[in-house]
Design a protein around this motif. Structure first.
Motif, PDB file in Angstrom:
ATOM      1  N   LEU A   1       0.834  -1.194   0.000  1.00  0.00           N
ATOM      2  CA  LEU A   1       0.000   0.000   0.000  1.00  0.00           C
ATOM      3  C   LEU A   1       0.868   1.243   0.000  1.00  0.00           C
ATOM      4  CD1 LEU A   1      -3.005   0.975   0.234  1.00  0.00           C
ATOM      5  CD2 LEU A   1      -2.605   1.138   2.709  1.00  0.00           C
ATOM      6  N   LEU A   2       0.554   2.193  -0.882  1.00  0.00           N
ATOM      7  CA  LEU A   2       1.272   3.453  -0.961  1.00  0.00           C
ATOM      8  C   LEU A   2       0.295   4.616  -0.828  1.00  0.00           C
ATOM      9  CD1 LEU A   2       3.755   3.063  -3.973  1.00  0.00           C
ATOM     10  CD2 LEU A   2       4.378   3.271  -1.564  1.00  0.00           C
ATOM     11  N   SER A   3       0.739   5.660  -0.176  1.00  0.00           N
ATOM     12  CA  SER A   3       0.008   6.921  -0.188  1.00  0.00           C
ATOM     13  C   SER A   3       0.609   7.799  -1.273  1.00  0.00           C
ATOM     14  CB  SER A   3       0.118   7.628   1.168  1.00  0.00           C
ATOM     15  OG  SER A   3      -0.593   6.912   2.165  1.00  0.00           O
ATOM     16  N   VAL A   4      -0.262   8.389  -2.079  1.00  0.00           N
ATOM     17  CA  VAL A   4       0.173   9.233  -3.194  1.00  0.00           C
ATOM     18  C   VAL A   4      -0.143  10.684  -2.859  1.00  0.00           C
ATOM     19  CG1 VAL A   4      -0.024   9.660  -5.671  1.00  0.00           C
ATOM     20  CG2 VAL A   4      -0.368   7.345  -4.778  1.00  0.00           C
ATOM     21  N   TYR A   5       0.838  11.565  -3.087  1.00  0.00           N
ATOM     22  CA  TYR A   5       0.667  12.993  -2.816  1.00  0.00           C
ATOM     23  C   TYR A   5       0.978  13.801  -4.072  1.00  0.00           C
ATOM     24  CZ  TYR A   5       0.699  11.714   2.140  1.00  0.00           C
ATOM     25  OH  TYR A   5       0.401  11.157   3.359  1.00  0.00           O
ATOM     26  N   LEU A   6       0.318  14.932  -4.199  1.00  0.00           N
ATOM     27  CA  LEU A   6       0.635  15.913  -5.235  1.00  0.00           C
ATOM     28  C   LEU A   6       1.378  17.053  -4.561  1.00  0.00           C
ATOM     29  CD1 LEU A   6       0.248  16.959  -8.187  1.00  0.00           C
ATOM     30  CD2 LEU A   6      -1.805  18.138  -7.340  1.00  0.00           C
ATOM     31  N   ASP A   7       2.626  17.270  -4.990  1.00  0.00           N
ATOM     32  CA  ASP A   7       3.462  18.308  -4.386  1.00  0.00           C
ATOM     33  C   ASP A   7       3.733  19.386  -5.424  1.00  0.00           C
ATOM     34  OD1 ASP A   7       5.097  19.768  -2.789  1.00  0.00           O
ATOM     35  OD2 ASP A   7       6.760  18.340  -2.754  1.00  0.00           O
ATOM     36  N   ALA A   8       2.717  20.184  -5.725  1.00  0.00           N
ATOM     37  CA  ALA A   8       2.839  21.238  -6.738  1.00  0.00           C
ATOM     38  C   ALA A   8       2.492  22.569  -6.097  1.00  0.00           C
ATOM     39  CB  ALA A   8       1.912  20.954  -7.917  1.00  0.00           C
ATOM     40  N   GLY A   9       3.407  23.093  -5.335  1.00  0.00           N
ATOM     41  CA  GLY A   9       3.172  24.334  -4.606  1.00  0.00           C
ATOM     42  C   GLY A   9       2.603  24.062  -3.231  1.00  0.00           C
ATOM     43  N   GLN A  10       1.500  23.346  -3.176  1.00  0.00           N
ATOM     44  CA  GLN A  10       0.886  22.950  -1.907  1.00  0.00           C
ATOM     45  C   GLN A  10       0.737  21.436  -1.902  1.00  0.00           C
ATOM     46  OE1 GLN A  10      -2.914  24.723  -1.207  1.00  0.00           O
ATOM     47  NE2 GLN A  10      -3.229  23.708   0.763  1.00  0.00           N
ATOM     48  N   ARG A  11       1.283  20.780  -0.904  1.00  0.00           N
ATOM     49  CA  ARG A  11       1.251  19.327  -0.834  1.00  0.00           C
ATOM     50  C   ARG A  11      -0.158  18.850  -0.472  1.00  0.00           C
ATOM     51  NH1 ARG A  11       5.179  15.058   0.430  1.00  0.00           N
ATOM     52  NH2 ARG A  11       4.231  13.466   1.741  1.00  0.00           N
ATOM     53  N   GLN A  12      -0.709  17.947  -1.293  1.00  0.00           N
ATOM     54  CA  GLN A  12      -2.047  17.411  -1.062  1.00  0.00           C
ATOM     55  C   GLN A  12      -2.011  15.890  -1.182  1.00  0.00           C
ATOM     56  OE1 GLN A  12      -5.220  19.708  -3.290  1.00  0.00           O
ATOM     57  NE2 GLN A  12      -3.424  20.466  -4.362  1.00  0.00           N
ATOM     58  N   ARG A  13      -2.725  15.228  -0.300  1.00  0.00           N
ATOM     59  CA  ARG A  13      -2.841  13.776  -0.393  1.00  0.00           C
ATOM     60  C   ARG A  13      -3.831  13.432  -1.497  1.00  0.00           C
ATOM     61  NH1 ARG A  13      -5.366   9.138   2.111  1.00  0.00           N
ATOM     62  NH2 ARG A  13      -3.806   7.526   2.570  1.00  0.00           N
ATOM     63  N   VAL A  14      -3.372  12.673  -2.491  1.00  0.00           N
ATOM     64  CA  VAL A  14      -4.214  12.329  -3.633  1.00  0.00           C
ATOM     65  C   VAL A  14      -5.067  11.107  -3.337  1.00  0.00           C
ATOM     66  CG1 VAL A  14      -4.219  11.627  -6.056  1.00  0.00           C
ATOM     67  CG2 VAL A  14      -2.555  13.320  -5.254  1.00  0.00           C
ATOM     68  N   GLY A  15      -4.442  10.068  -2.765  1.00  0.00           N
ATOM     69  CA  GLY A  15      -5.195   8.853  -2.486  1.00  0.00           C
ATOM     70  C   GLY A  15      -4.295   7.696  -2.121  1.00  0.00           C
TER      71      GLY A  15
ATOM     72  N   GLY B   1      11.488  26.885 -11.029  1.00  0.00           N
ATOM     73  CA  GLY B   1      12.260  27.204  -9.839  1.00  0.00           C
ATOM     74  C   GLY B   1      12.275  25.978  -8.947  1.00  0.00           C
ATOM     75  N   ALA B   2      11.869  26.152  -7.681  1.00  0.00           N
ATOM     76  CA  ALA B   2      11.825  25.023  -6.755  1.00  0.00           C
ATOM     77  C   ALA B   2      10.489  24.289  -6.804  1.00  0.00           C
ATOM     78  CB  ALA B   2      12.096  25.517  -5.333  1.00  0.00           C
ATOM     79  N   GLN B   3       9.504  24.845  -7.515  1.00  0.00           N
ATOM     80  CA  GLN B   3       8.169  24.250  -7.537  1.00  0.00           C
ATOM     81  C   GLN B   3       8.067  23.143  -8.575  1.00  0.00           C
ATOM     82  OE1 GLN B   3       4.810  26.959  -7.353  1.00  0.00           O
ATOM     83  NE2 GLN B   3       3.589  25.607  -8.670  1.00  0.00           N
ATOM     84  N   ARG B   4       7.414  22.054  -8.184  1.00  0.00           N
ATOM     85  CA  ARG B   4       7.202  20.939  -9.091  1.00  0.00           C
ATOM     86  C   ARG B   4       5.951  21.184  -9.929  1.00  0.00           C
ATOM     87  NH1 ARG B   4       9.594  16.052  -5.888  1.00  0.00           N
ATOM     88  NH2 ARG B   4       8.561  14.803  -7.465  1.00  0.00           N
ATOM     89  N   VAL B   5       5.934  20.583 -11.128  1.00  0.00           N
ATOM     90  CA  VAL B   5       4.812  20.718 -12.053  1.00  0.00           C
ATOM     91  C   VAL B   5       4.327  19.309 -12.410  1.00  0.00           C
ATOM     92  CG1 VAL B   5       4.064  21.565 -14.304  1.00  0.00           C
ATOM     93  CG2 VAL B   5       5.782  22.848 -13.008  1.00  0.00           C
ATOM     94  N   HIS B   6       3.017  19.106 -12.343  1.00  0.00           N
ATOM     95  CA  HIS B   6       2.474  17.791 -12.696  1.00  0.00           C
ATOM     96  C   HIS B   6       2.639  17.547 -14.197  1.00  0.00           C
ATOM     97  CE1 HIS B   6       0.120  14.209 -12.845  1.00  0.00           C
ATOM     98  NE2 HIS B   6      -0.860  14.759 -13.539  1.00  0.00           N
ATOM     99  N   MET B   7       3.222  16.415 -14.532  1.00  0.00           N
ATOM    100  CA  MET B   7       3.496  16.050 -15.912  1.00  0.00           C
ATOM    101  C   MET B   7       2.908  14.668 -16.188  1.00  0.00           C
ATOM    102  SD  MET B   7       7.194  15.851 -17.854  1.00  0.00           S
ATOM    103  CE  MET B   7       7.820  14.464 -16.895  1.00  0.00           C
TER     104      MET B   7
END
Length: 404
Positions: free
Chosen positions: A8-22, A249-255
């Motif tokens: 089991l893995l927790s997936v997060y979106l770290d694009a400026g503000q970290r959010q738990r995806v699922g 810059g230091a911010q990640r972008v969803h690709m």
């Protein structure tokens, strides 16, 4: 280094503000995924074709990506990165066949391309700040490819991140003068930006870096959107580098690659540019983005870049979806000498007539002008080759096959 079975893995979106995806689970050789309730409320569509934003458990039903959804498969290392990981875990007594896709994602952790991160995080990137010696790394790449020494695996593994593609490459930070290169898997240092630097494989000509740089300049002249590119010259070699567009810059972008978006396995050349332009319109809903895809199609065909498989097209999510800048553009022969992606059903010898028909099919009024600009840029190949330092032998070989 240990790789315990990951269920089991927790997936997060770290694009400026970290959010738990699922949550992502593994059961009977296939993956299951469920969006987090709070993320459902965000309205962010990370993979609208195969994982649309809705409650409930998604089960991966097709055979693509070893049972993993394309959204998450995009985070995994491919080619060179996978080779390093496989060799490294076997050095620690773990057989590569024991690793599930979730094990590999746990290794990626927070160091993947794009903006998705995974927990538990089993990655192990050191916080090295000293400049990197590209010539030494090139020699270590040669050692790994020839299987002469196991001691260099872990350093190259840390430097490769989860970069995709067959050619050896490292993720780095580069200063503004481009004369200092440091480890890329650390917090962005002041005055630096994120880059990828490539090395030649055992099958490449010695001037492969110069060839790819010349192609990047030719593509830019052709009107194809390109990231910044640069030839890093050292005492012993010349190395092609490209600025990362999944970082602002230091911010990640969803690709998201086209391969992951529509679950098209890039190892099987079954796509047509007709499909790519259609998917681009469906995702971005903007004719300008379709024109970008068309310009890239024209360039790949006329410049004889036949390694144009589905993983070499990507999209970025900002306020809206856009097609990413082009990447991995270079002279190549393709599978069986054919174009990896067909043009209106033609793969062996696509040409101007097929490209015109493609533009007409999608109602692109600017298609003739785009095609003319690409033609003019490709016809100037020898100038780009000379400026980049491509050898006469390579320049002549390319000139014989490009379509002007």
């Amino acid at each position: 280094m240990s790789f315990p079975p990951t269920k089991l893995l927790s997936v997060y979106l770290d694009a400026g503000q970290r959010q738990r995806v699922g949550r992502l689970a593994w059961h009977e050789r296939r993956s299951l995924f469920e969006y987090d309730r709070d993320f459902l409320a965000s309205g962010i569509e990370l993979s609208p074709f195969k994982l649309p934003l809705r409650p409930g458990v998604f089960t991966h039903e097709d055979t693509a990506f070893e049972g993993l959804f394309g959204l998450f498969n995009d985070s995994l290392p491919d080619g060179w990165g996978r080779l390093l990981l496989d060799r490294n875990v076997e050095k620690h007594g773990i057989q590569r066949r024991e690793l599930t896709p979730l094990d590999r994602l746990a290794y990626v952790g927070k160091h993947g391309l794009g903006a998705l991160v995974y927990e538990p995080d089993l990655s192990d990137a050191e916080k090295e700040k000293e400049p990197l010696a590209l010539d030494r790394l090139a020699e270590e790449v040669r050692i790994v490819l020839e299987g002469e020494n196991e001691e260099v695996f872990e350093e190259l593994l840390r430097l490769s991140g989860s970069s995709s593609g067959a050619r050896p490459k490292i993720v780095v930070q580069v200063n503004e003068k481009r004369d200092r290169v440091i480890h890329g898997q650390q917090a962005l240092r002041r005055g630096h930006t994120h880059w990828l630097i490539k090395f030649g494989s055992s099958y490449d000509p010695r001037d492969i870096g110069a060839i790819e740089y010349a192609y990047s300049c030719m593509a830019r002249a052709a009107g194809v959107e390109m990231p910044d590119t640069y030839l890093f010259r050292t005492r012993k070699g010349v190395y092609f580098g490209t600025k990362r567009f999944d970082r602002l810059g230091a911010q990640r972008v969803h690709m998201h690659s086209l391969s992951g978006l529509i679950h098209a396995n890039h190892r099987h050349p079954t796509l047509d540019y007709d499909t790519i332009l259609g998917a681009t319109m469906s995702l971005t809903r903007h004719i300008g983005q379709v024109e970008k895809a068309y310009a890239l199609a024209c360039f790949n065909v006329l410049a004889h870049n036949r390694d144009d498989h589905s993983k070499n097209f990507s999209f970025l999510l900002g306020e809206e979806w856009t097609m990413s800048p082009a990447y991995d553009l270079t002279f190549s022969y393709g599978p069986g000498g054919e174009q990896s992606t067909m043009v209106m059903g033609e793969g062996r010898a696509p040409g101007m007539a097929h490209l015109r028909k493609l533009g007409e099919r999608h109602g692109l009024k600017k298609a003739p002008r785009i095609l003319e600009q690409v033609q003019a840029a490709v016809a100037d190949w020898r100038t780009h080759a000379k400026n980049a330092g491509v050898t006469a032998k390579s320049s002549n070989e390319v000139a014989k096959r490009i379509r002007t």
